[in-house]
Design a protein around this motif. Structure first.
Motif, PDB file in Angstrom:
ATOM      1  N   GLN A  44       0.841  -1.209   0.000  1.00 58.26           N
ATOM      2  CA  GLN A  44       0.000   0.000   0.000  1.00 58.26           C
ATOM      3  C   GLN A  44       0.871   1.251   0.000  1.00 58.26           C
ATOM      4  O   GLN A  44       1.920   1.286   0.647  1.00 58.26           O
ATOM      5  CB  GLN A  44      -0.862  -0.062   1.268  1.00 58.26           C
ATOM      6  CG  GLN A  44      -1.872   1.022   1.426  1.00 58.26           C
ATOM      7  CD  GLN A  44      -2.838   0.786   2.605  1.00 58.26           C
ATOM      8  OE1 GLN A  44      -3.658   1.635   2.876  1.00 58.26           O
ATOM      9  NE2 GLN A  44      -2.775  -0.325   3.290  1.00 58.26           N
ATOM     10  N   THR A 111      -9.848   3.944   1.770  1.00 58.53           N
ATOM     11  CA  THR A 111     -10.298   5.157   1.067  1.00 58.53           C
ATOM     12  C   THR A 111     -10.178   4.976  -0.443  1.00 58.53           C
ATOM     13  O   THR A 111     -11.003   5.458  -1.206  1.00 58.53           O
ATOM     14  CB  THR A 111      -9.417   6.364   1.482  1.00 58.53           C
ATOM     15  OG1 THR A 111      -9.381   6.407   2.906  1.00 58.53           O
ATOM     16  CG2 THR A 111      -9.956   7.668   0.951  1.00 58.53           C
ATOM     17  N   HIS A 215      -5.129  10.174   5.481  1.00 59.57           N
ATOM     18  CA  HIS A 215      -5.097   8.708   5.456  1.00 59.57           C
ATOM     19  C   HIS A 215      -4.807   8.182   6.867  1.00 59.57           C
ATOM     20  O   HIS A 215      -3.827   8.594   7.500  1.00 59.57           O
ATOM     21  CB  HIS A 215      -4.011   8.252   4.489  1.00 59.57           C
ATOM     22  CG  HIS A 215      -3.798   6.764   4.466  1.00 59.57           C
ATOM     23  ND1 HIS A 215      -4.834   5.860   4.394  1.00 59.57           N
ATOM     24  CD2 HIS A 215      -2.665   6.029   4.513  1.00 59.57           C
ATOM     25  CE1 HIS A 215      -4.337   4.630   4.397  1.00 59.57           C
ATOM     26  NE2 HIS A 215      -3.029   4.707   4.465  1.00 59.57           N
ATOM     27  N   CYS A 219      -8.014   4.686  11.955  1.00 57.71           N
ATOM     28  CA  CYS A 219      -7.056   3.882  12.736  1.00 57.71           C
ATOM     29  C   CYS A 219      -6.516   4.706  13.906  1.00 57.71           C
ATOM     30  O   CYS A 219      -6.436   4.224  15.045  1.00 57.71           O
ATOM     31  CB  CYS A 219      -5.874   3.456  11.863  1.00 57.71           C
ATOM     32  SG  CYS A 219      -6.332   2.406  10.475  1.00 57.71           S
TER      33      CYS A 219
HETATM   34  C1  LIG Z   1      -3.689  -2.101   6.849  1.00 61.27           C
HETATM   35  C2  LIG Z   1      -4.767  -1.064   6.794  1.00 61.27           C
HETATM   36  N1  LIG Z   1      -5.653  -0.974   7.798  1.00 61.27           N
HETATM   37  C3  LIG Z   1      -6.631  -0.033   7.749  1.00 61.27           C
HETATM   38  C4  LIG Z   1      -6.729   0.830   6.674  1.00 61.27           C
HETATM   39  C5  LIG Z   1      -7.814   1.871   6.635  1.00 61.27           C
HETATM   40  O1  LIG Z   1      -7.499   2.879   7.501  1.00 61.27           O
HETATM   41  P1  LIG Z   1      -8.580   3.924   8.065  1.00 61.27           P
HETATM   42  O2  LIG Z   1      -7.924   4.760   9.074  1.00 61.27           O
HETATM   43  O3  LIG Z   1      -9.833   3.236   8.456  1.00 61.27           O
HETATM   44  O4  LIG Z   1      -8.983   4.650   6.779  1.00 61.27           O
HETATM   45  P2  LIG Z   1      -8.648   5.962   6.055  1.00 61.27           P
HETATM   46  O5  LIG Z   1      -8.633   7.071   7.054  1.00 61.27           O
HETATM   47  O6  LIG Z   1      -7.347   5.778   5.379  1.00 61.27           O
HETATM   48  O7  LIG Z   1      -9.817   6.059   5.144  1.00 61.27           O
HETATM   49  C6  LIG Z   1      -5.789   0.718   5.662  1.00 61.27           C
HETATM   50  N2  LIG Z   1      -5.833   1.530   4.584  1.00 61.27           N
HETATM   51  N3  LIG Z   1      -4.827  -0.254   5.730  1.00 61.27           N
END
Ligand SMILES: Cc1ncc(COP(=O)(O)OP(=O)(O)O)c(N)n1
Ligand SMILES: Nc1ncnc2c1ncn2[C@@H]1O[C@H](COP(=O)(O)OP(=O)(O)O)[C@@H](O)[C@H]1O
Length: 299
Positions: A44, A111, A215, A219
């Motif tokens: 990622q 996202t 991002h 989490c």
């Molecule tokens: C390994 C991993 N875990 C969770 C996510 C998604 O993160 P999150 O904080 O829920 O989402 P965004 O804020 O990025 O929308 C991920 N991308 N990878």
């Protein structure tokens, strides 16, 4: 002083904006000792999730047993679980009393649109959660209906709390105060979340930060709640603290240029990033429950 142990059970984000890497940064920033159980490896970056490799459930169980025997956590958060077998392994540990103060962040889709989990897996863990933190889309997927404005967020939080977790926060980082999808670069009425305490629903509102570097907000939010629970906060105070922390971490990263997609938050420079002093993200608190501010433990 020996810091309390906080465990994250989540996937690896190689770009380190979300997942295990973000959680450990939050734990370090908030002064707790972070440990981790890996459920999946993702390839990622700030633009996309290119590949996902799940860790077998037996290996998740082995990590959980090994850690909890020697470094028992005071609080735990879960993020990406992947499949239902992994969720069962985690639920088994929760049933055995190994995962106190459990915060479940029901990660389903990134996202960028990649599938990171399934509703069936989330449902197996929710009954053991002290706190669940679905975003609007995750709440909608679990409940099987749309969750758009703040009224529907409040109702969703109430409904989810009736089915297992003692507290539910439905987060709305993508909507303004009146429930309109943001999508653009302007500041609207605020980033509103709905917290159900079991007896009432409170709307938590902080300034909405206009930035691409968002991002890992979900989490970081759930990790901050777990950290504050380990430090002794009651749930509503931990949630209020986490919301303020994420707002400040977003503000701290506004001028960053890490990757060409959605960059990470600044997990460490949050104690001097005062909301309200940050450009167009003026303070718009209303109806929120506030605990002690993040600056009380800032470094
Ligand atoms: C390994 C991993 N875990 C969770 C996510 C998604 O993160 P999150 O904080 O829920 O989402 P965004 O804020 O990025 O929308 C991920 N991308 N990878
Ligand atoms: N741009 C933003 N400005 C201010 N707060 C935000 C922003 N984006 C997310 N948040 C906050 O971050 C926390 C996590 O929410 P959200 O982004 O909805 O989770 P997820 O990453 O799971 O979609 C919530 O408290 C939410 O209000």
């Amino acid at each position: 002083m020996t810091p309390p142990v906080v465990l994250t059970v989540a996937g690896s984000d190689s770009g380190a904006g979300a997942g295990i890497q973000a959680d450990l940064k939050v734990f370090a920033a908030l002064g707790v000792y972070g440990t981790s159980v890996l459920t999946a490896v993702t390839a990622q970056n700030t633009r996309e999730v290119r590949a996902v490799f799940g860790v077998p459930a037996e290996m998740v169980t082995a990590q959980l047993r090994t850690l909890t025997e020697d470094l028992p956590p005071v609080a735990v958060k879960t993020g990406m679980l992947g499949d239902a077998e992994v969720a069962d392994a985690v639920a088994g540990a929760a049933r055995a009393g190994l995962l106190p103060n459990l915060v479940v962040d029901p990660v389903l889709v990134s996202t960028s649109g990649a599938r990171l989990g399934v509703v069936e897996a989330i449902e197996r863990l929710l009954p053991y959660a002290l706190v669940a933190t679905p975003n609007r889309a995750e709440a909608a997927a679990i409940l099987g209906r749309t969750v758009s404005g703040t009224d529907e967020m409040a109702e969703a939080a109430r409904q989810l709390a009736a089915g297992g977790p003692r507290y539910v926060v439905v987060t709305g980082g993508d909507v303004d105060g009146s429930g309109l999808a943001t999508g653009g670069g302007e500041a609207f009425g605020g980033a509103v979340d709905a917290l159900c305490t079991g007896t009432e629903v409170r709307l938590l509102r902080r300034p909405w930060v206009p930035t691409r570097n968002s991002h890992g907000t979900g989490c970081s939010f759930s990790a901050a709640i777990a950290a504050r629970l380990a430090l002794g906060d009651q749930v509503p105070d931990a949630v209020a603290f986490a919301k303020e922390y994420v707002t400040r971490a977003l503000l701290g990263a506004r001028t960053w240029s890490l990757g060409s997609g959605h960059g990470p938050l600044d997990h460490f420079r949050w104690s001097d990033a005062a909301p309200g002093g940050g450009g167009s993200a003026s303070s718009s608190g209303s109806g929120s429950s506030r605990g002690s501010g993040p600056s009380s433990t800032g470094r």
